[in-house]
Design a protein around this motif. Structure first.
Motif, PDB file in Angstrom:
ATOM      1  N   GLU A   1      -2.615  12.796   2.276  1.00 32.11           N
ATOM      2  CA  GLU A   1      -2.452  12.014   2.129  1.00 32.11           C
ATOM      3  C   GLU A   1      -3.492  10.917   1.142  1.00 32.11           C
ATOM      4  O   GLU A   1      -4.337  11.130   2.047  1.00 32.11           O
ATOM      5  CB  GLU A   1      -1.452  10.790   2.897  1.00 32.11           C
TER       6      GLU A   1
ATOM      7  N   ILE B   1       0.449  -1.179   0.016  1.00 33.20           N
ATOM      8  CA  ILE B   1       0.228  -0.216  -0.241  1.00 33.20           C
ATOM      9  C   ILE B   1       0.797   1.063  -0.518  1.00 33.20           C
ATOM     10  O   ILE B   1       1.511   1.539   0.574  1.00 33.20           O
ATOM     11  CB  ILE B   1      -0.905   0.660   1.079  1.00 33.20           C
TER      12      ILE B   1
ATOM     13  N   ALA C   1       1.108   5.786  -0.019  1.00 37.28           N
ATOM     14  CA  ALA C   1       0.062   6.628   0.300  1.00 37.28           C
ATOM     15  C   ALA C   1       0.538   7.869  -0.895  1.00 37.28           C
ATOM     16  O   ALA C   1       1.690   8.432  -1.106  1.00 37.28           O
ATOM     17  CB  ALA C   1       0.597   7.179   1.489  1.00 37.28           C
TER      18      ALA C   1
ATOM     19  N   ASP D   1      -3.992   0.509  -2.931  1.00 37.29           N
ATOM     20  CA  ASP D   1      -3.971  -0.725  -2.307  1.00 37.29           C
ATOM     21  C   ASP D   1      -3.321  -1.226  -3.931  1.00 37.29           C
ATOM     22  O   ASP D   1      -4.052  -1.068  -5.138  1.00 37.29           O
ATOM     23  CB  ASP D   1      -4.826  -1.225  -1.646  1.00 37.29           C
TER      24      ASP D   1
ATOM     25  N   THR E   1      -4.271   6.519   0.178  1.00 40.58           N
ATOM     26  CA  THR E   1      -3.654   5.646   0.136  1.00 40.58           C
ATOM     27  C   THR E   1      -4.368   4.656  -0.538  1.00 40.58           C
ATOM     28  O   THR E   1      -5.643   5.166  -1.175  1.00 40.58           O
ATOM     29  CB  THR E   1      -3.683   4.270   1.703  1.00 40.58           C
TER      30      THR E   1
ATOM     31  N   THR F   1       3.973   3.181   2.414  1.00 38.67           N
ATOM     32  CA  THR F   1       4.048   2.386   4.153  1.00 38.67           C
ATOM     33  C   THR F   1       4.515   1.754   4.850  1.00 38.67           C
ATOM     34  O   THR F   1       4.374   1.354   5.895  1.00 38.67           O
ATOM     35  CB  THR F   1       2.196   2.709   3.732  1.00 38.67           C
TER      36      THR F   1
END
Length: 742
Positions: A687, A677, A679, A691, A689, A721
């Protein structure tokens, strides 16, 4: 439909092949001067032709079909997503709907049978009616329950020579279909070559007992019924020959000859016609109820396949499904799970716009083109796809414009080139260029530089002309003189011709400090295109004597026609662009060469937004450059990524920034089984995120798009992250490229 066992085996194999992302560094040899004239490694430049004077058949939209593309009751996707594709074929039978069909009811007509048949009839009722008028292949074996989830100990039709229950099932099915009044075609058994669908052997004695029983019962109850088969899982000449010979002898030939997954539909359709003739069987329609394996389902390959289908004798074909089976209503993942268009959807839409008559075309180096001319619609449309991950430049030579004089106005035709990236979702294709192009000798040439091997492109021709002083004009760097729309070179400039990846094949170059070139033009804006490569230096550009700006032409991978600088919008009138070789270079560059390709002049007051694609390995601290902090690596030669490069890290906290001037940015990165993941933030803001995990690999898809920003300079920041999806097997993150809207 593909059985679970085959699907999982293919996924495992695909994942093994695609485990490319290891920290392996490639060392490129730096060669002075001559590299600027060579195409990038792995590129395959070539010329395809479109001859508007040689017109053929009306397009059949043969490839506009979908296997299990609708939801359970046939209501989704909505008409606004389905009608633009002008679909011609659907196939279904309620596969995987709970109840296991006829088998689940104890080999009788109960709720399991009824729910599958109801679903198929609901779907067929919608798509066979206006405005669609498509064919619906009812997969009989699905309603019976052979969808690879049948229980152990299943009794198959005609086991031990007993076909009585199978005959009862077929009779009930035909009676129920006729009572509904919905027109369907009977596709008797899916992939009967010893797979999980039919484990009793390809063309076995029991198979022909099953087939003959079904055909005879269908035709006894409905003499006008259309029977489709044998629906083998691939084109196999021996199997098809043996099937045709036996069913001819038994009097049970299908009305439609069907198979799945041709490697080339043109070649296989030609061969199938020969097999029919060799067996003394009159010609019959040829269909393919599944095409495209999972790794082929991207914009570029889909376009290539649709081009081949358009030119083949196959009358209808359906896009295969490899996930979200079987009533998700996503057109076999051509729409996202939220039913938004993907790149593949836009390819189908472009395919549907090929109306009128097909025209003669030729292909080259894995790139296929199909095109159609329609005077009633006032356009010609060409669709380009590739079979081999093409990343070079394809020149589309359009001939025969004298046979379509309505397209040529004031000696020009308007040309629009659009890129369809393999992106999910994709709100619209990206306009690469649009403007009036002068016609010479009834012909024009349109260069298309493939930004990624998974992209498709369309070229649309409409009548040229328009008001004087409007549109976009492209001027080759070797158009020389002291007048309007001409380059002028001082001392220490050279010319090289026959350069395949540059506009008109010419490169005007210098490696001498102080060498100066000017370009005079009348318009409102100019975009300068020049070579970016490992041996290029720095130059300055200025317009109308204003402040000079330094442009670094170094790049770790070659782009022979890159937009290296774009002027601001100016008042309409005469302007002069000045280019000077500084004699300086990026520390990573192997030379101080400067090679000019062409200039694009805008002659309209407010040019539309354009999109610039920047490779993730275009590095530095300036505009349109990535900058990587510690713990990042580079892998080159990655065939399914833009320019073949992957900038990667697996270290928590590692950061990368991308600086650009524009109004929006879209970030392309790898999604795969081992990604973490990340950011993403814009201009120091909050930020978001993202995936990177996906059960199937998409190496160059858009993973994040910014909101519309104020025009100006911006900075995109990416941070690892150190977290991952529970399903992910690793912490990798790999950046591909960025698309900047200006």
């Amino acid at each position: 439909m593909t059985p679970h066992a085959r699907l999982h085996a293919r996924i495992r194999l695909t994942r093994l092949i695609r485990r490319w992302l290891a920290p392996v560094l490639a060392v490129a040899a730096v060669v002075a001067m001559t590299p600027l004239l060579a195409a990038p490694a792995g590129a395959a430049d070539g010329t395809v032709t479109v001859n508007l004077a040689q017109r053929g058949k009306v397009p059949t939209r043969a490839g506009a079909g979908f296997l299990y593309g609708l939801d359970q009751n046939g209501s989704a996707p909505a008409d606004d997503l389905l009608q633009p594709l002008r679909p011609t074929l659907f196939r279904g039978g309620g596969a995987r709907i709970a109840g296991h069909g006829w088998i689940g009811d104890g080999y009788a007509a109960g709720p399991g049978y009824q729910v599958r048949l109801t679903s198929a009839l609901d779907q067929a009722r919608r798509v066979t009616a206006a405005p669609y008028g498509a064919a619906y292949h009812l997969l009989v074996s699905d309603v019976w329950g052979a969808d690879t989830e049948q229980p152990a100990g299943t009794v198959y039709p005609c086991d031990n020579g007993d076909c009585a229950n199978w005959r009862t099932f077929v009779g009930r099915l035909v009676a129920d279909v006729r009572a509904s009044g919905v027109p369907v075609r009977y596709d008797i058994w899916n992939e009967p070559e010893g797979t999980s669908f039919w484990p009793r052997g390809v063309n076995s004695a029991q198979y022909f007992q099953m087939w003959d029983t079904a055909v005879n019962e269908i035709r006894r109850l409905d003499p006008s019924a259309v029977v489709v088969g044998p629906s083998f899982g691939g084109y196999n000449r021996t199997w098809i020959n043996d099937f045709l010979a036996r069913t001819k002898a038994d009097g049970t030939l299908p009305n439609v000859l069907n198979w799945h997954f041709s490697s080339d539909p043109v070649a296989d359709a030609t061969d199938a016609k020969g097999v029919l003739a060799a067996n003394g069987i009159p010609a019959m329609p040829l269909t393919m109820d599944e095409y495209l394996f999972s790794q082929q389902q991207n914009s570029g390959y889909l376009a290539w396949y649709l081009d081949r289908l358009a030119l083949s004798d196959i009358s209808a074909a359906a896009h295969a499904i490899w996930s979200d089976c079987c009533v998700a209503g996503t057109l076999d993942s051509v729409l996202t799970s939220g039913r938004q268009p993907t790149g593949q959807w836009w390819v189908y839409r472009a395919y549907a716009q090929m109306t009128g008559n097909l025209v003669a075309t030729t292909n080259a180096n894995g790139v296929a083109v199909a095109a159609a001319l329609d005077q009633g619609q006032g356009r010609a449309v060409a669709l380009l796809g590739n079979q081999s991950g093409q990343t070079g430049t394809t020149t589309v030579a359009v001939n025969g414009l004298s046979a379509a004089p309505w397209l040529v106005v004031n000696g020009t035709v308007r040309v629009k080139v659009e890129r369809i990236p393999n992106q999910s979702p994709l709100s619209a294709p990206l306009t690469v260029s649009e403007g009036n192009v002068a016609v010479t000798g009834g012909a024009i040439s349109v260069p298309v530089t493939h930004a990624s091997g998974t992209d498709a492109y369309t070229i649309t021709l409409t009548p040229g002309g328009g008001a004087p002083g409007t549109g976009t004009v492209t001027v080759d760097g070797d158009t020389t003189g002291t007048g309007d729309l001409q380059f002028q070179y001082g001392p220490n400039w050279g010319l090289t011709t026959g350069v395949p990846d540059m506009y008109a094949g010419t490169a005007n170059w210098s490696h001498t400090a102080g060498a100066t070139a000017t370009f005079r033009f009348t318009g409102t804006q100019v975009a300068l295109r020049a070579v970016r490569d490992v041996d290029q230096g720095r130059m300055t550009v200025s317009v109308d004597g204003g402040a000079a700006q330094t442009v670094d032409d170094y790049s770790a991978s070659r782009d022979a026609s890159a937009v290296v600088w774009t002027s601001p919008v100016m008042s309409s009138g005469a302007h002069t662009l000045t280019i000077v070789n500084t004699g300086q270079r990026n520390p990573q560059s192997g030379g101080v060469n400067i090679a000019l390709d062409r200039a694009d002049v805008s002659q309209q007051a407010a040019p539309p937004p354009t999109t610039v694609t920047v490779d993730g390995d275009t590095t530095g601290t300036g505009d349109l450059q990535f900058q990587y902090g510690p713990n990042w690596g580079l892998t080159t030669g990655v065939p399914d990524m833009y320019a073949g490069t992957a900038n990667w890290s697996y270290t928590a906290g590692a950061t990368a920034t991308f600086r650009f001037t524009g109004t929006r940015v879209a970030l392309h990165a790898v999604r795969d089984v081992d990604q973490q993941i990340i950011a993403v933030s814009m201009d120091g803001g909050q930020e978001t995120t993202v995936d990177g995990y996906s059960p199937s690999r998409n190496a160059s898809g858009v993973v994040w798009t910014s909101p519309v920003l104020p025009t100006g300079a911006h900075t995109l920041r990416v941070r690892l992250t150190g977290n991952r999806n529970a399903a992910s097997s690793g912490y990798n993150a790999a950046l591909d490229s960025a698309d900047v809207t200006r």
